[in-house]
Design a protein around this motif. Sequence first.
Motif, mmCIF file in Angstrom:
data_model
loop_
_atom_site.group_PDB
_atom_site.id
_atom_site.type_symbol
_atom_site.label_atom_id
_atom_site.label_comp_id
_atom_site.label_asym_id
_atom_site.label_seq_id
_atom_site.Cartn_x
_atom_site.Cartn_y
_atom_site.Cartn_z
ATOM 1 N N GLU A 46 -4.870 -4.879 3.370
ATOM 2 C CA GLU A 46 -4.155 -5.635 2.340
ATOM 3 C C GLU A 46 -4.094 -4.832 1.036
ATOM 4 O OE1 GLU A 46 -6.130 -9.358 1.989
ATOM 5 O OE2 GLU A 46 -5.624 -10.016 4.028
ATOM 6 N N GLY A 47 -5.204 -4.183 0.708
ATOM 7 C CA GLY A 47 -5.228 -3.355 -0.491
ATOM 8 C C GLY A 47 -4.286 -2.177 -0.379
ATOM 9 N N LEU A 48 -4.207 -1.579 0.820
ATOM 10 C CA LEU A 48 -3.285 -0.460 1.048
ATOM 11 C C LEU A 48 -1.845 -0.921 0.856
ATOM 12 C CD1 LEU A 48 -2.671 2.428 1.917
ATOM 13 C CD2 LEU A 48 -2.776 1.651 4.309
ATOM 14 N N TRP A 49 -1.526 -2.107 1.319
ATOM 15 C CA TRP A 49 -0.169 -2.634 1.147
ATOM 16 C C TRP A 49 0.156 -2.816 -0.342
ATOM 17 C CZ3 TRP A 49 4.485 -2.692 2.335
ATOM 18 C CH2 TRP A 49 5.367 -3.721 1.995
ATOM 19 N N VAL A 50 -0.809 -3.291 -1.109
ATOM 20 C CA VAL A 50 -0.604 -3.426 -2.559
ATOM 21 C C VAL A 50 -0.397 -2.045 -3.190
ATOM 22 C CG1 VAL A 50 -1.697 -4.106 -4.740
ATOM 23 C CG2 VAL A 50 -1.884 -5.590 -2.735
ATOM 24 N N THR A 51 -1.192 -1.068 -2.754
ATOM 25 C CA THR A 51 -1.050 0.297 -3.262
ATOM 26 C C THR A 51 0.336 0.852 -2.953
ATOM 27 O OG1 THR A 51 -3.413 0.791 -3.110
ATOM 28 C CG2 THR A 51 -1.910 2.660 -3.044
ATOM 29 N N ILE A 52 0.828 0.611 -1.745
ATOM 30 C CA ILE A 52 2.156 1.083 -1.365
ATOM 31 C C ILE A 52 3.226 0.403 -2.210
ATOM 32 C CG2 ILE A 52 3.867 1.095 0.495
ATOM 33 C CD1 ILE A 52 1.541 1.482 2.453
ATOM 34 N N GLN A 53 3.073 -0.901 -2.453
ATOM 35 C CA GLN A 53 4.027 -1.616 -3.301
ATOM 36 C C GLN A 53 4.031 -1.036 -4.714
ATOM 37 O OE1 GLN A 53 2.373 -5.643 -2.332
ATOM 38 N NE2 GLN A 53 4.515 -6.200 -2.069
ATOM 39 N N LEU A 54 2.849 -0.793 -5.261
ATOM 40 C CA LEU A 54 2.741 -0.188 -6.590
ATOM 41 C C LEU A 54 3.453 1.162 -6.627
ATOM 42 C CD1 LEU A 54 -0.999 -0.906 -7.473
ATOM 43 C CD2 LEU A 54 0.947 -1.591 -8.865
ATOM 44 N N THR A 55 3.200 1.973 -5.595
ATOM 45 C CA THR A 55 3.764 3.319 -5.555
ATOM 46 C C THR A 55 5.282 3.279 -5.445
ATOM 47 O OG1 THR A 55 1.753 4.122 -4.475
ATOM 48 C CG2 THR A 55 3.708 5.531 -4.349
ATOM 49 N N LEU A 56 5.808 2.433 -4.567
ATOM 50 C CA LEU A 56 7.251 2.354 -4.386
ATOM 51 C C LEU A 56 7.938 1.858 -5.651
ATOM 52 C CD1 LEU A 56 7.502 0.899 -0.758
ATOM 53 C CD2 LEU A 56 7.906 3.248 -1.497
ATOM 54 N N ALA A 57 7.392 0.808 -6.260
ATOM 55 C CA ALA A 57 7.999 0.260 -7.482
ATOM 56 C C ALA A 57 7.950 1.270 -8.615
ATOM 57 C CB ALA A 57 7.281 -1.028 -7.882
ATOM 58 N N ALA A 58 6.810 1.951 -8.755
ATOM 59 C CA ALA A 58 6.682 2.961 -9.811
ATOM 60 C C ALA A 58 7.648 4.116 -9.580
ATOM 61 C CB ALA A 58 5.247 3.479 -9.866
ATOM 62 N N ASN A 59 7.880 4.477 -8.317
ATOM 63 C CA ASN A 59 8.804 5.565 -8.015
ATOM 64 C C ASN A 59 10.246 5.177 -8.307
ATOM 65 O OD1 ASN A 59 7.897 8.272 -6.591
ATOM 66 N ND2 ASN A 59 6.406 6.708 -6.019
#
Length: 222
Positions: free
Chosen positions: A19-32
């Motif tokens: 679940e934390g990895l999914w949040v990290t991926i969301q953060l990364t995609l949005a920031a990109n």
Amino acid sequence: MDYSLDLGAVTRNFGPLLEGLWVTIQLTLAANVIGLVLGFVIALLVMSRVALIRVPATAFVEFFRCTPAIVQIVWFFYCVPMLFNIYLGSMTMGIVALGLNLAAFNGEAYRAAIQSVPREHRDAAVALGLSPLQSTLHIILPTAFRLAIPVLLTNGIVIFQQSALVAIVAVPDLMYEAKSLATKTYRPIETFTIVALVYFAVSFPISQLVGWLERRRSVAMA
């Protein structure tokens, strides 16, 4: 040291880490998304001949490049609500902070790529009667983006890794969940080793792609 490894303590509680990895991926995609779009705009502003436009844009780039990302994240989380009476969720604040940080670095990547666009391309745009906006959107942007792809991907990897810093403001990303799991299971070595491998597993293939793109570009230029 009397310590026996028990990876099972982590693998049996792997759900929160996913679940934390999914949040990290969301953060990364949005920031990109923010970094890719805003970065190009910033590059154009930095290259403006008008000082009132160029100076603030340059100051923006230098501020985000010359201050630690963790300070930027904490500043947005605590200072923005106090100064501007704007209250957003911790996830949103993390995205904004990471996105602006990435935009500053991508802006420099775009600027270098724009300056590398062959003069003939600009002359062709003028010959075709394209307006400055049309020339920017249809000629300069595609060419600069293609030239900047290796650097943009590298910056994307960096922001994926730096997203771990949002754990300090209680965003439930991979690092935050890892800290919680390590505290609950008393297994910090196993937990943070596995988390490090997760970050590596995501970053390494992209870094290899960057290397391949750079080699391909070098061959094409040769």
